[in-house]
Design a protein around this motif. Structure first.
Motif, PDB file in Angstrom:
ATOM      1  N   TYR A  13     -40.652-115.705  82.191  1.00 36.05           N
ATOM      2  CA  TYR A  13     -40.952-114.755  81.112  1.00 36.05           C
ATOM      3  C   TYR A  13     -42.166-113.905  81.466  1.00 36.05           C
ATOM      4  CZ  TYR A  13     -42.496-113.023  76.561  1.00 36.05           C
ATOM      5  OH  TYR A  13     -42.919-112.225  75.524  1.00 36.05           O
ATOM      6  N   PHE A 111     -34.188-119.877  75.794  1.00 38.31           N
ATOM      7  CA  PHE A 111     -34.507-118.472  76.031  1.00 38.31           C
ATOM      8  C   PHE A 111     -33.243-117.648  76.247  1.00 38.31           C
ATOM      9  CE2 PHE A 111     -35.683-114.739  78.424  1.00 38.31           C
ATOM     10  CZ  PHE A 111     -36.859-114.327  77.809  1.00 38.31           C
ATOM     11  N   ILE A 112     -32.263-118.214  76.963  1.00 35.42           N
ATOM     12  CA  ILE A 112     -31.014-117.488  77.224  1.00 35.42           C
ATOM     13  C   ILE A 112     -30.300-117.170  75.922  1.00 35.42           C
ATOM     14  CG2 ILE A 112     -28.724-117.663  78.279  1.00 35.42           C
ATOM     15  CD1 ILE A 112     -30.081-119.443  80.445  1.00 35.42           C
ATOM     16  N   THR A 115     -31.998-114.383  74.100  1.00 30.42           N
ATOM     17  CA  THR A 115     -31.822-113.086  74.748  1.00 30.42           C
ATOM     18  C   THR A 115     -30.387-112.584  74.673  1.00 30.42           C
ATOM     19  OG1 THR A 115     -33.591-113.672  76.288  1.00 30.42           O
ATOM     20  CG2 THR A 115     -32.187-111.808  76.892  1.00 30.42           C
ATOM     21  N   ASN A 116     -29.423-113.453  74.971  1.00 29.10           N
ATOM     22  CA  ASN A 116     -28.015-113.050  74.972  1.00 29.10           C
ATOM     23  C   ASN A 116     -27.167-114.290  74.715  1.00 29.10           C
ATOM     24  OD1 ASN A 116     -25.296-112.342  75.856  1.00 29.10           O
ATOM     25  ND2 ASN A 116     -26.217-110.525  76.815  1.00 29.10           N
ATOM     26  N   LEU A 206     -24.129-110.511  81.457  1.00 32.66           N
ATOM     27  CA  LEU A 206     -25.422-110.000  81.001  1.00 32.66           C
ATOM     28  C   LEU A 206     -25.472-108.477  81.085  1.00 32.66           C
ATOM     29  CD1 LEU A 206     -28.451-110.306  80.251  1.00 32.66           C
ATOM     30  CD2 LEU A 206     -28.905-110.518  82.716  1.00 32.66           C
ATOM     31  N   SER A 210     -25.385-106.311  77.340  1.00 31.85           N
ATOM     32  CA  SER A 210     -26.730-106.039  76.823  1.00 31.85           C
ATOM     33  C   SER A 210     -26.869-104.553  76.485  1.00 31.85           C
ATOM     34  CB  SER A 210     -27.792-106.428  77.853  1.00 31.85           C
ATOM     35  OG  SER A 210     -27.743-107.820  78.110  1.00 31.85           O
ATOM     36  N   ILE A 213     -31.742-102.781  78.675  1.00 29.86           N
ATOM     37  CA  ILE A 213     -32.200-103.639  79.764  1.00 29.86           C
ATOM     38  C   ILE A 213     -33.338-102.952  80.514  1.00 29.86           C
ATOM     39  CG2 ILE A 213     -31.551-104.750  81.930  1.00 29.86           C
ATOM     40  CD1 ILE A 213     -28.774-105.038  80.962  1.00 29.86           C
ATOM     41  N   SER A 217     -36.752-107.534  82.235  1.00 32.78           N
ATOM     42  CA  SER A 217     -35.871-108.401  81.447  1.00 32.78           C
ATOM     43  C   SER A 217     -34.721-108.935  82.288  1.00 32.78           C
ATOM     44  CB  SER A 217     -35.326-107.639  80.233  1.00 32.78           C
ATOM     45  OG  SER A 217     -34.489-106.561  80.639  1.00 32.78           O
ATOM     46  N   THR A 220     -36.147-111.719  84.366  1.00 37.25           N
ATOM     47  CA  THR A 220     -36.413-112.883  83.526  1.00 37.25           C
ATOM     48  C   THR A 220     -35.141-113.652  83.203  1.00 37.25           C
ATOM     49  OG1 THR A 220     -38.360-111.859  82.521  1.00 37.25           O
ATOM     50  CG2 THR A 220     -37.310-113.640  81.298  1.00 37.25           C
ATOM     51  N   ILE A 221     -34.128-112.956  82.710  1.00 30.95           N
ATOM     52  CA  ILE A 221     -32.909-113.651  82.291  1.00 30.95           C
ATOM     53  C   ILE A 221     -32.182-114.229  83.499  1.00 30.95           C
ATOM     54  CG2 ILE A 221     -31.406-111.626  82.342  1.00 30.95           C
ATOM     55  CD1 ILE A 221     -31.323-114.486  79.764  1.00 30.95           C
ATOM     56  N   TYR A 224     -33.991-117.477  84.394  1.00 26.80           N
ATOM     57  CA  TYR A 224     -33.690-118.579  83.479  1.00 26.80           C
ATOM     58  C   TYR A 224     -32.271-119.102  83.674  1.00 26.80           C
ATOM     59  CZ  TYR A 224     -38.043-118.361  80.847  1.00 26.80           C
ATOM     60  OH  TYR A 224     -39.369-118.443  80.476  1.00 26.80           O
TER      61      TYR A 224
END
Length: 253
Positions: A13, A111-112, A115-116, A206, A210, A213, A217, A220-221, A224
């Motif tokens: 993050y 976190f995933i 985020t999505n 993703l 999304s 973006i 980000s 980060t994703i 993770y």
């Protein structure tokens, strides 16, 4: 261990924020990222210094208690006291690893989903598939460990009976280790293939789902998702570790 892993789980993050921050001329996030690196290294060092003292004491307690109450032949005693050291090896090598894995799995999947959620559902499915794949091999690996340990208990007797018996003993031991390693290799191959497939589809999902973006980000994703799927690779190790420990503890008792 806990403080180390908490500082590590937040690093993807902070990395994403650092990238976006540096692109926008802000240095705050990169400073926080450096602090998290320092904290994780500091507490990991403290853990490494302390845990060996604890685990070697556990080994001595187990072995001395076993020798005090056990009347088995010397060959069995030698083999089982050697096996008991595997308990210490597992504790020292894997306790912190699984604390890290649990924190990584829980933190990453949380976190995933934030985020999505679609990517979150996909990687959750990976967990189910990997557990199923591991269970397919688990029974054979457990049987292999038991056969190998049964054979190992005859080591001293084989050496005492002369060179020819020793040759036969070590040749069979080699074959058993090769067979066990082959099972583990197949297990890792299937789990690794599943991990790679789900990582690929997670990236596609993703990008295609999304709305907004940034470079940070995406980093980060991806981090993770990758960390989560890599942590799932610990599942076959956990099954093998459990098999080794239960087999040795049963013999010690």
């Amino acid at each position: 261990m806990f403080l180390t892993e908490l500082s590590i789980i937040i690093q993807p993050y902070l990395l994403g924020k650092s990238i976006d921050g540096l692109l926008g001329g802000t240095w705050l996030w990169i400073i926080l990222l450096f602090i998290s690196y320092f904290i994780s290294n500091l507490f990991n060092y403290k853990r490494m210094v302390y845990d060996t003292k604890v685990y070697t004491q556990i080994y001595n307690d187990i072995v001395l208690r076993f020798l005090k109450i056990n009347n088995d032949p010397d060959s069995v005693k030698v083999a089982r006291t050697d096996m008991a050291h595997d308990i210490v090896g597992v504790l020292e090598g894997y306790v912190h690893y699984y604390i890290a894995t649990i924190i990584t799995i829980v933190g990453s999947i949380g976190f995933i989903y934030i985020t999505n959620w679609k990517v979150g559902l996909l990687v959750t499915l990976a967990l189910i598939v990997i557990i199923f794949a591991v269970l397919v091999f688990y029974k054979k690996i457990r049987q292999s460990i038991n056969v190998r340990n049964n054979h190992y208990e005859n080591k001293v007797t084989a050496i005492q009976n002369g060179y020819d018996t020793s040759v036969s003993f070590f040749n069979r031991r080699r074959k058993l280790e090769i067979f066990e390693s082959t099972l583990q290799g197949k297990n890792w191959f299937f789990v690794g293939t599943i991990k790679s497939i789900f990582l690929l589809f997670s990236i596609i999902l993703l990008i295609t789902t999304s709305n907004s973006i940034t470079t940070g980000s995406v980093v980060t994703i991806y981090s993770y998702v990758n960390n989560f799927l890599i942590s799932l690779m610990s599942i076959p190790v956990a099954f093998e570790m459990y098999s080794r420990l239960t087999n040795i503890i049963k013999r010690m008792n």
